[in-house]
Write a protein that holds these residues in place. Structure first.
Motif, short mmCIF file in Angstrom:
data_model
loop_
_atom_site.label_atom_id
_atom_site.label_comp_id
_atom_site.label_asym_id
_atom_site.label_seq_id
_atom_site.Cartn_x
_atom_site.Cartn_y
_atom_site.Cartn_z
N THR A 1 0.81 -1.22 0.00
CA THR A 1 0.00 0.00 0.00
C THR A 1 0.84 1.27 0.00
N LYS A 2 2.11 1.15 0.42
CA LYS A 2 2.97 2.34 0.47
C LYS A 2 4.08 2.31 -0.58
N ASN A 3 3.94 1.37 -1.51
CA ASN A 3 4.91 1.27 -2.60
C ASN A 3 6.35 1.18 -2.11
N GLU A 4 6.59 0.27 -1.16
CA GLU A 4 7.93 0.10 -0.60
C GLU A 4 8.65 -1.13 -1.15
N GLY A 5 8.06 -1.77 -2.14
CA GLY A 5 8.68 -2.97 -2.69
C GLY A 5 9.99 -2.65 -3.41
N THR A 6 10.96 -3.59 -3.30
CA THR A 6 12.26 -3.44 -3.96
C THR A 6 12.59 -4.72 -4.72
N GLU A 7 13.73 -4.67 -5.41
CA GLU A 7 14.18 -5.83 -6.16
C GLU A 7 14.54 -7.00 -5.25
N ALA A 8 14.68 -6.75 -3.95
CA ALA A 8 15.08 -7.81 -3.03
C ALA A 8 13.96 -8.82 -2.79
N VAL A 9 12.70 -8.40 -2.94
CA VAL A 9 11.56 -9.26 -2.59
C VAL A 9 11.45 -10.40 -3.58
N GLU A 10 11.42 -11.64 -3.05
CA GLU A 10 11.33 -12.83 -3.89
C GLU A 10 10.04 -13.61 -3.66
N GLY A 11 9.50 -13.54 -2.47
CA GLY A 11 8.29 -14.30 -2.17
C GLY A 11 7.40 -13.58 -1.18
N ILE A 12 6.09 -13.70 -1.39
CA ILE A 12 5.12 -13.01 -0.54
C ILE A 12 3.94 -13.95 -0.27
N ILE A 13 3.46 -13.93 0.95
CA ILE A 13 2.15 -14.52 1.25
C ILE A 13 1.17 -13.36 1.42
N LEU A 14 0.15 -13.34 0.59
CA LEU A 14 -0.88 -12.32 0.71
C LEU A 14 -2.04 -12.94 1.50
N ASP A 15 -2.12 -12.60 2.75
CA ASP A 15 -3.13 -13.19 3.64
C ASP A 15 -3.64 -12.06 4.54
N PHE A 16 -4.81 -11.54 4.22
CA PHE A 16 -5.30 -10.35 4.90
C PHE A 16 -6.62 -10.57 5.62
N PRO A 17 -6.67 -11.44 6.59
CA PRO A 17 -7.94 -11.63 7.31
C PRO A 17 -8.35 -10.39 8.09
N ALA A 18 -7.37 -9.53 8.39
CA ALA A 18 -7.68 -8.34 9.21
C ALA A 18 -8.16 -7.17 8.35
N TYR A 19 -8.04 -7.31 7.05
CA TYR A 19 -8.39 -6.20 6.17
C TYR A 19 -9.52 -6.62 5.23
N GLU A 20 -10.54 -5.81 5.18
CA GLU A 20 -11.67 -6.12 4.30
C GLU A 20 -11.29 -5.94 2.84
N GLU A 21 -10.42 -5.01 2.56
CA GLU A 21 -10.09 -4.73 1.17
C GLU A 21 -8.66 -4.22 1.09
N LEU A 22 -7.96 -4.68 0.08
CA LEU A 22 -6.59 -4.23 -0.15
C LEU A 22 -6.58 -3.37 -1.39
N LYS A 23 -6.28 -2.09 -1.23
CA LYS A 23 -6.25 -1.16 -2.34
C LYS A 23 -4.81 -0.91 -2.76
N LEU A 24 -4.49 -1.22 -4.01
CA LEU A 24 -3.14 -1.08 -4.50
C LEU A 24 -3.06 0.07 -5.49
N ASN A 25 -2.02 0.87 -5.36
CA ASN A 25 -1.85 1.95 -6.33
C ASN A 25 -1.14 1.45 -7.57
N VAL A 26 -1.02 2.29 -8.56
CA VAL A 26 -0.45 1.90 -9.84
C VAL A 26 0.99 1.44 -9.70
N LEU A 27 1.77 2.14 -8.89
CA LEU A 27 3.18 1.78 -8.72
C LEU A 27 3.31 0.39 -8.09
N THR A 28 2.41 0.06 -7.17
CA THR A 28 2.45 -1.26 -6.55
C THR A 28 2.10 -2.33 -7.57
N HIS A 29 1.14 -2.05 -8.46
CA HIS A 29 0.82 -2.99 -9.54
C HIS A 29 2.07 -3.29 -10.35
#
Length: 377
Positions: free
Chosen positions: A311-339
């Motif tokens: 959500t804050k566009n902090e991703g870098t080239e270092a990231v290799e794997g992610i678990i997207l698991d958001f039971p605490a959030y009703e909705e995840l809104k991604l900006n264009v840069l995050t896409h």
């Protein structure tokens, strides 16, 4: 030859030392070569060969010019001697070849005991029997912890619950029980609670460094698999994980087998298991890649960290794997840069596990595995 095998801190050296002290007088000569992994690096195998002969033939100076001659000298001098030899913390086959290459190097009735974290090393050297060391049961663990924390085999009543929490955290690992018990000796309940809260965030440095030896001894692909199991796949079916890792060209058949032989993961009903402190150690390695910036870490598994990065566009080239698991959030809104970040990066490594929903257009077509986890009933 007898092998004593198990993960770091499980008590292999303590067990070998106890056996040595109990029976060494029954032999013509004896030698306990401690910390072979470290000594062979800092001083060399010739130094260990000299120590072995010198300890058995008390105080005698031995002239050895190289490892090959040292091996011949050991065989020549010990082949008719009934000896007890402990080779502690062996991690390379060359160490065994130099110090105890064959059974007939030693006289009839000799006993050679080898401690190691690597079961396959013992098998490949033709060791007669391998004893796998397991962690302490809850009762034994509490007693050991209390001897260090209270100098008594039982906790005082007002520390009973805190002691049990510490024992649960150590999960039967003698190293952790001794380190934590010694650290907490004489401290107040407030200090105990503070230490326990801190351990939930950051592992004890002394425990971390000893466990990390197992990680440091791995090759690059095995390190990746090890971290992936700790961060994503502990408790999941081996065949399912193998398929995921195979799609990433990680050669998981040999990789997983290698990690099992190194006593750092195990199988239970075909599910991958790992000691809790070993898992904490792996996750701390990843955390240290970006202590305050999760976007600089290779793996993201905590919901808050993933939410912040996406959500804050902090991703870098270092990231290799992610678990997207958001039971605490009703909705995840991604900006264009995050896409764009996800489009670039989530094609290099692992599965993305989605809880609830995530815009499909943000995922790269090069994604290896997409695991859609629906609501759990």
């Amino acid at each position: 030859m007898l092998g004593i095998c198990g993960m770091g801190g499980i008590g292999k050296t303590t067990l070998a030392r106890s056996v040595f002290d109990k029976i060494c007088d029954q032999f013509d000569g004896s030698s306990f070569l401690a910390d072979i992994r470290e000594v062979s690096i800092t001083r060399g195998l010739v130094r260990l060969q000299k120590q072995l002969i010198s300890e058995i033939f008390t105080g005698r100076n031995i002239n050895i010019c190289n490892v090959h001659n040292g091996s011949k000298e050991i065989m020549r001098r010990l082949r008719h001697q009934r000896v007890l030899v402990i080779l502690d913390d062996v991690d390379q086959i060359e160490q065994l070849k130099a110090l105890a290459g064959m059974h007939d190097w030693f006289g009839l009735g000799s006993r050679i005991i080898i401690t190691t974290r690597n079961r396959h090393l013992l098998v490949s050297h033709g060791v007669d029997n391998v004893h796998m060391v397991n962690g302490l049961n809850p009762g034994e663990a509490l007693k050991l912890f209390c001897w260090k924390a209270f100098r008594n085999c039982h906790p005082t009543n007002d520390y009973l619950e805190l002691s049990q929490q510490m024992v649960d955290y150590a999960d039967g690992l003698p190293l952790a029980l001794e380190v934590l018990g010694s650290f907490l000796f004489g401290r107040s309940k407030a200090e105990w609670k503070g230490a326990l809260d801190r351990l939930k965030e950051v592992p004890d440095e002394r425990i971390f460094e000893i466990l990390k030896i197992s990680y440091d001894g791995l090759q690059e692909l095995e390190k990746k698999i090890f971290l992936d199991v700790a961060c994503f796949f502990e408790g999941r079916d081996k065949d399912e994980v193998r398929q995921i890792l195979d799609s990433c060209d990680f050669y998981p058949d040999i990789g997983i087998s290698f990690l099992i032989d190194r006593c750092i993961i195990s199988l239970s009903i075909n599910k991958l298991r790992m000691h809790d402190l070993m898992k904490c150690m792996c996750r701390e390695i990843v955390r240290q890649q970006g202590p305050t910036k999760p976007g600089q870490r290779s793996r993201l598994w905590l919901s808050d960290d993933v939410y912040r990065v996406l959500t804050k566009n902090e991703g870098t080239e270092a990231v290799e794997g992610i678990i997207l698991d958001f039971p605490a959030y009703e909705e995840l809104k991604l900006n264009v840069l995050t896409h764009r970040f996800l489009w670039r990066r989530i094609d290099t490594h692992l599965a993305v596990m989605l809880e609830r929903s995530c815009p499909s257009k943000c995922i790269s077509p090069m994604l290896k595995v997409l695991d859609l986890m629906g609501p759990q009933n």
